[in-house]
Scaffold this motif. Structure first.
Motif, PDB file in Angstrom:
ATOM      1  N   ASP A   1      -2.145   2.806   9.964  1.00  0.00           N
ATOM      2  CA  ASP A   1      -2.556   1.872   8.914  1.00  0.00           C
ATOM      3  C   ASP A   1      -1.790   0.559   9.027  1.00  0.00           C
ATOM      4  O   ASP A   1      -2.358  -0.521   8.837  1.00  0.00           O
ATOM      5  N   LYS A   2      -0.506   0.646   9.344  1.00  0.00           N
ATOM      6  CA  LYS A   2       0.289  -0.573   9.498  1.00  0.00           C
ATOM      7  C   LYS A   2      -0.205  -1.393  10.686  1.00  0.00           C
ATOM      8  O   LYS A   2      -0.343  -2.619  10.589  1.00  0.00           O
TER       9      LYS A   2
ATOM     10  N   VAL B   1       5.388  -0.861   1.780  1.00  0.00           N
ATOM     11  CA  VAL B   1       4.933   0.460   1.361  1.00  0.00           C
ATOM     12  C   VAL B   1       5.357   0.742  -0.081  1.00  0.00           C
ATOM     13  O   VAL B   1       6.496   0.475  -0.463  1.00  0.00           O
ATOM     14  N   LYS B   2       4.411   1.244  -0.884  1.00  0.00           N
ATOM     15  CA  LYS B   2       4.727   1.699  -2.238  1.00  0.00           C
ATOM     16  C   LYS B   2       5.339   3.107  -2.157  1.00  0.00           C
ATOM     17  O   LYS B   2       4.928   3.898  -1.313  1.00  0.00           O
TER      18      LYS B   2
ATOM     19  N   SER C   1       0.811  -1.213   0.000  1.00  0.00           N
ATOM     20  CA  SER C   1       0.000   0.000   0.000  1.00  0.00           C
ATOM     21  C   SER C   1       0.844   1.263   0.000  1.00  0.00           C
ATOM     22  O   SER C   1       1.961   1.284   0.521  1.00  0.00           O
ATOM     23  N   ALA C   2       0.289   2.323  -0.578  1.00  0.00           N
ATOM     24  CA  ALA C   2       0.930   3.638  -0.546  1.00  0.00           C
ATOM     25  C   ALA C   2       0.717   4.316   0.803  1.00  0.00           C
ATOM     26  O   ALA C   2       1.343   5.327   1.095  1.00  0.00           O
ATOM     27  N   LYS C   3      -0.183   3.782   1.630  1.00  0.00           N
ATOM     28  CA  LYS C   3      -0.464   4.346   2.949  1.00  0.00           C
ATOM     29  C   LYS C   3       0.618   3.890   3.922  1.00  0.00           C
ATOM     30  O   LYS C   3       0.725   2.716   4.233  1.00  0.00           O
ATOM     31  N   ASP C   4       1.451   4.835   4.360  1.00  0.00           N
ATOM     32  CA  ASP C   4       2.571   4.464   5.222  1.00  0.00           C
ATOM     33  C   ASP C   4       2.432   5.003   6.643  1.00  0.00           C
ATOM     34  O   ASP C   4       3.394   5.032   7.403  1.00  0.00           O
TER      35      ASP C   4
ATOM     36  N   TYR D   1       3.795  -5.833   5.795  1.00  0.00           N
ATOM     37  CA  TYR D   1       3.255  -4.601   5.215  1.00  0.00           C
ATOM     38  C   TYR D   1       4.371  -3.954   4.399  1.00  0.00           C
ATOM     39  O   TYR D   1       5.414  -3.601   4.958  1.00  0.00           O
TER      40      TYR D   1
END
Length: 233
Positions: free
Chosen positions: A91-92, A105-106, A84-87, A103
């Protein structure tokens, strides 16, 4: 490449470019990638076929990654990695509490993604084959490594692979504290980093919640401040 060439990986992301990149990266590493552009399609594919690991984007329309992970966890212990782009840390943490094993990250480096996937596959294989000892039991908790079954007061505990291994490791210590570093390296089978304690903490919190859902009158896992965790006496 045939379907028997390597581990089967389900990839769910609504970005076609990411799906192509991930599929090409996994294929080049000798894996079989089955790509889906939505959570609904991924759930249908998962319900229909067997997979060795699942890679999920979080922000998908309809059934998002969190919901899809929860559905998978309700029926399977297959390793799940969020991509995910959500870092944000929240969220993690939510992803791990939903039942994910890792997890990423993009944007990500292809070599890192392959390394993370292989690491999860190794841990899943170890959990399935390395089953020393027999039944572990303490204070109503029973863990059978060979059958991969955990119970409290005879009621089954629905645990992720890591939660299962954390609980078994604590039981094997027979009431002695297990250092956070030791717990992480034993269960995750990776070198301990500064951020690793967060992963352990999240899984301990999740374990406590599941134990409390069956017996809320007792504390089963104690924090030993400055050291780690132990099964409470």
């Amino acid at each position: 490449m045939t379907e028997n060439d390597g581990p089967r990986i389900l990839v769910a992301d609504d970005d076609p470019a990411i799906v192509r990149l991930v599929a090409d990266t996994l294929s080049a590493a000798g894996m079989v990638a089955v790509a889906c552009g939505s959570g609904e399609d991924a759930w249908a594919a998962f319900s229909r076929d067997a997979f060795d690991l699942v890679l999920l984007d979080i922000m998908m329309p309809g059934v998002d990654g969190f919901e899809l992970c929860a559905r998978i966890r309700a029926v399977s212990l297959v390793p799940v990695i969020f991509l995910s782009a959500k870092d944000e840390e929240s969220d993690k943490v939510l992803g791990l509490m939903t039942g994910a094993d890792d997890y990423v990250v993009k944007p990500f480096m292809p070599r890192e993604l392959v390394a993370r996937v292989r690491s999860c596959l190794r841990r899943a294989s170890y959990a399935a084959t390395a089953v020393p000892g027999g039944m572990l039991s303490c204070r109503g908790i029973e863990v059978d490594r060979a059958a991969h079954i955990a119970r409290l007061h005879g009621e089954p505990l629905s645990l992720t692979p890591k939660e299962f291994d954390v609980l078994a490791t604590l039981l094997e210590a027979r009431g002695h504290p297990v250092a956070t570093r030791e717990l992480y390296e034993s269960v995750w089978r990776e070198p301990y980093l500064a951020s690793s304690s967060n992963s352990v903490m999240v899984h301990i919190r999740h374990l406590r919640s599941k134990l409390s859902a069956i017996d809320s009158d007792q504390v089963f896992i104690e924090t030993v401040w400055g050291v780690g965790y132990k099964i409470a006496p």
